[in-house]
Design a protein around this motif. Structure first.
Motif, PDB file in Angstrom:
ATOM      1  N   GLU A 111       3.069  13.181   3.180  1.00 14.98           N
ATOM      2  CA  GLU A 111       4.419  12.744   3.537  1.00 14.98           C
ATOM      3  C   GLU A 111       4.449  11.952   4.841  1.00 14.98           C
ATOM      4  N   THR A 112       3.776  12.445   5.870  1.00 15.19           N
ATOM      5  CA  THR A 112       3.800  11.749   7.161  1.00 15.19           C
ATOM      6  C   THR A 112       3.146  10.380   7.060  1.00 15.19           C
ATOM      7  N   ILE A 113       2.024  10.305   6.355  1.00 17.53           N
ATOM      8  CA  ILE A 113       1.326   9.023   6.195  1.00 17.53           C
ATOM      9  C   ILE A 113       2.217   8.025   5.454  1.00 17.53           C
ATOM     10  N   HIS A 114       2.854   8.484   4.375  1.00 14.08           N
ATOM     11  CA  HIS A 114       3.711   7.589   3.604  1.00 14.08           C
ATOM     12  C   HIS A 114       4.879   7.088   4.451  1.00 14.08           C
ATOM     13  N   ARG A 115       5.457   7.956   5.272  1.00 13.47           N
ATOM     14  CA  ARG A 115       6.567   7.546   6.131  1.00 13.47           C
ATOM     15  C   ARG A 115       6.107   6.510   7.151  1.00 13.47           C
ATOM     16  N   GLN A 116       4.935   6.683   7.724  1.00 15.00           N
ATOM     17  CA  GLN A 116       4.419   5.699   8.686  1.00 15.00           C
ATOM     18  C   GLN A 116       4.186   4.346   8.010  1.00 15.00           C
ATOM     19  N   MET A 117       3.687   4.376   6.780  1.00 22.71           N
ATOM     20  CA  MET A 117       3.504   3.131   6.027  1.00 22.71           C
ATOM     21  C   MET A 117       4.837   2.420   5.811  1.00 22.71           C
ATOM     22  N   LEU A 118       5.814   3.157   5.287  1.00 23.66           N
ATOM     23  CA  LEU A 118       7.113   2.557   4.996  1.00 23.66           C
ATOM     24  C   LEU A 118       7.785   2.043   6.262  1.00 23.66           C
ATOM     25  N   TRP A 138       0.817  -1.212   0.000  1.00 22.24           N
ATOM     26  CA  TRP A 138       0.000   0.000   0.000  1.00 22.24           C
ATOM     27  C   TRP A 138       0.851   1.262   0.000  1.00 22.24           C
ATOM     28  N   ALA A 139       2.055   1.218   0.508  1.00 17.94           N
ATOM     29  CA  ALA A 139       2.912   2.410   0.515  1.00 17.94           C
ATOM     30  C   ALA A 139       3.278   2.830  -0.899  1.00 17.94           C
ATOM     31  N   GLU A 140       3.632   1.878  -1.742  1.00 15.31           N
ATOM     32  CA  GLU A 140       4.013   2.207  -3.106  1.00 15.31           C
ATOM     33  C   GLU A 140       2.816   2.738  -3.900  1.00 15.31           C
ATOM     34  N   LEU A 141       1.659   2.140  -3.690  1.00 17.29           N
ATOM     35  CA  LEU A 141       0.458   2.631  -4.367  1.00 17.29           C
ATOM     36  C   LEU A 141       0.066   4.007  -3.841  1.00 17.29           C
TER      37      LEU A 141
END
Length: 365
Positions: free
Chosen positions: A153-160, A138-141
Motif C-alpha cells: 500500500e505505501t509503495i503504491h501510494r508513493q508511485m501515484l 508502473w503504478a497501475e501495473l
C-alpha cells in the motif's frame, strides 16, 4: 539575452518501446526549437539512443526505474520484481532528495519522463515542472500484481503521488485506462515512419521479387528461437538479431544491413514479436502485418492487441508453434487478411504541443 530552453528527459530502459515513444516527440520539439538543450537520462546505451534521437544531447547513463524483472521477452520474474520495488522504496526519500538536488543543479525548464515516477517526485521537490508520457504506468501495473500484499500500500501510494505531481500525464494511444491519474491527457499513436527501402533491401539480400521478408524483433528483451532447426517455409527469408549468430541460407542478421528498425519494418512483409507498444504501433502505422506471442499476465497487452486488431493486420501464435517453427499457416492467414486504413501517428505532434508552453518561456540571463 535569452537562453535556450533546457529539457531533461528520462527514458526507461525496460525494452525499447519507451524510446520509440519519446524519440518522435523530441524530433518535433527540436524542429520547432532548434536551440533546445537536451539532457537524456537512460540506462540504454548511447548508440541505441542516437539511433532514434537525431539531435545532440547530453547522456546520463543511469536508470531511475527498472519496470519489471524479466525471465525473457514474455515472462516476468514477479518475486525478483517485488524485492526490487521493496528495496527501492525503502530508500524512497533519499532517492527523491538525490533527484531534487540533480535538478536544482541542472536547472531544466521541464522534466519529461517515460515512464519513471522518481524524476517526477524529484522535480516537484525541486520546484521544477514535469510531465509524463506513456501507454502504461508502473503504478497501475504494480497494483495489478501486488495490491493484495500487505507491504504494497505505501509503495503504491508513493508511485501515484509521484505521477500525480506532474503537470500532466500524456497517455499514448493505444494505452491502459489509468483511472487513478486525474491529470491524464489522451493523445494519438506515436510511431516512426520508415523509408521504403524494400527494393534496396532485397538487392542486398539477393532475394527474388516474390520472396517474403519476415522480421523477428522482440523489443529489447532476449527471446532466442531455434530458427536453424525450423522446417523451411518456401519463399520466406528471416531477418533476425545479430546476437543469435545463425548461419542459414534463409536467415540474415538485420543489424549489419545498415537500415533503421523503422525502415526494416516498413520493408518487411511481416514482423514477429511480442505485444509491446513500439512494435505494435510502428507495424500498424507502417502497414506491416504482425504475428505475436502473448506475454505471461501482462495487463497492457489486451489494449494493444484490441487496437491492432482494429487498425492493422495481426494474428496470435502459440509458444509451441513458435518453438517448432510451425508458422506457415499463420503467415498465410496473416497475409490473406484485408488491410484496414493505415492509422496516422498524430501523437508526437500532440505531445510536443502539450510540452511547448514550458519550453517557450523566455528566460533572461
Amino acid at each position: 539575452m535569452s537562453q535556450p530552453a533546457h529539457l531533461f528527459v528520462d527514458i526507461s530502459a525496460h525494452g525499447f518501446g519507451h524510446l520509440a515513444q519519446v524519440a518522435p516527440v523530441l524530433a518535433v520539439l527540436t524542429a520547432r526549437l532548434p536551440e533546445l538543450r537536451l539532457t537524456i537520462r537512460s540506462g540504454l546505451p548511447r548508440e541505441r539512443l542516437q539511433a532514434r534521437v537525431a539531435t545532440a544531447f547530453t547522456h546520463l547513463r543511469a536508470s531511475s526505474d527498472f519496470g519489471y524483472v524479466m525471465h525473457d521477452a514474455v515472462s516476468l520474474d514477479l518475486a525478483a520484481t517485488a524485492q526490487a520495488y521493496r528495496r527501492q522504496h525503502a530508500d524512497w526519500e533519499v532517492l527523491v532528495d538525490r533527484d531534487a538536488r540533480l535538478f536544482r543543479e541542472l536547472q531544466p525548464d521541464l522534466v519529461f519522463s517515460d515512464v519513471a515516477y522518481l524524476p517526477l517526485a524529484g522535480a516537484t521537490q525541486a520546484g521544477i515542472p514535469s510531465a509524463a508520457m506513456c501507454s502504461l504506468n508502473w503504478a497501475e501495473l504494480f497494483a495489478h500484481f501486488f495490491a493484495k500484499e500487505e507491504w504494497a500500500e505505501t509503495i503504491h501510494r508513493q508511485m501515484l503521488d509521484a505521477y500525480n505531481s506532474a503537470e500532466c500525464f500524456l497517455r499514448v494511444t493505444p494505452g491502459m485506462a489509468m483511472a487513478d491519474l486525474p491529470r491524464l491527457r489522451p493523445i494519438g499513436p506515436i510511431a516512426a515512419l520508415g523509408e521504403d527501402c524494400r527494393r534496396a533491401l532485397r538487392a542486398q539480400l539477393g532475394c527474388s521479387s516474390d520472396e517474403r521478408l519476415v522480421l523477428i524483433a522482440f523489443g529489447g528483451f532476449e527471446k532466442q528461437l531455434p530458427i536453424d532447426a525450423w522446417p523451411p517455409i518456401p519463399g520466406v527469408h528471416w531477418l533476425v538479431p545479430q546476437t543469435w549468430q545463425v548461419e542459414h541460407p534463409s536467415v540474415t542478421a538485420f543489424e549489419p544491413l545498415g537500415h533503421s528498425i523503422a525502415d526494416l519494418l516498413r520493408a518487411a512483409d511481416a514482423v514477429l514479436s511480442k505485444p509491446g507498444y513500439g512494435t505494435f504501433a510502428e507495424a500498424a502505422c507502417n502497414h506491416t502485418p504482425l504475428l505475436y506471442l502473448r506475454r505471461d499476465d501482462w495487463p497492457e497487452q489486451d489494449f494493444l492487441i484490441d487496437w491492432l486488431q482494429e487498425h492493422g493486420r495481426c494474428r496470435q501464435v502459440s509458444e509451441d508453434e513458435l518453438l517448432a517453427g510451425r508458422l506457415q499457416v499463420a503467415l498465410e492467414s496473416l497475409w490473406s487478411q484485408a488491410a484496414p486504413p493505415t492509422p496516422q501517428p498524430s501523437g508526437a505532434e500532440e505531445a510536443a504541443a502539450a510540452l511547448l508552453p514550458w519550453l517557450t518561456k523566455v528566460t533572461e540571463s
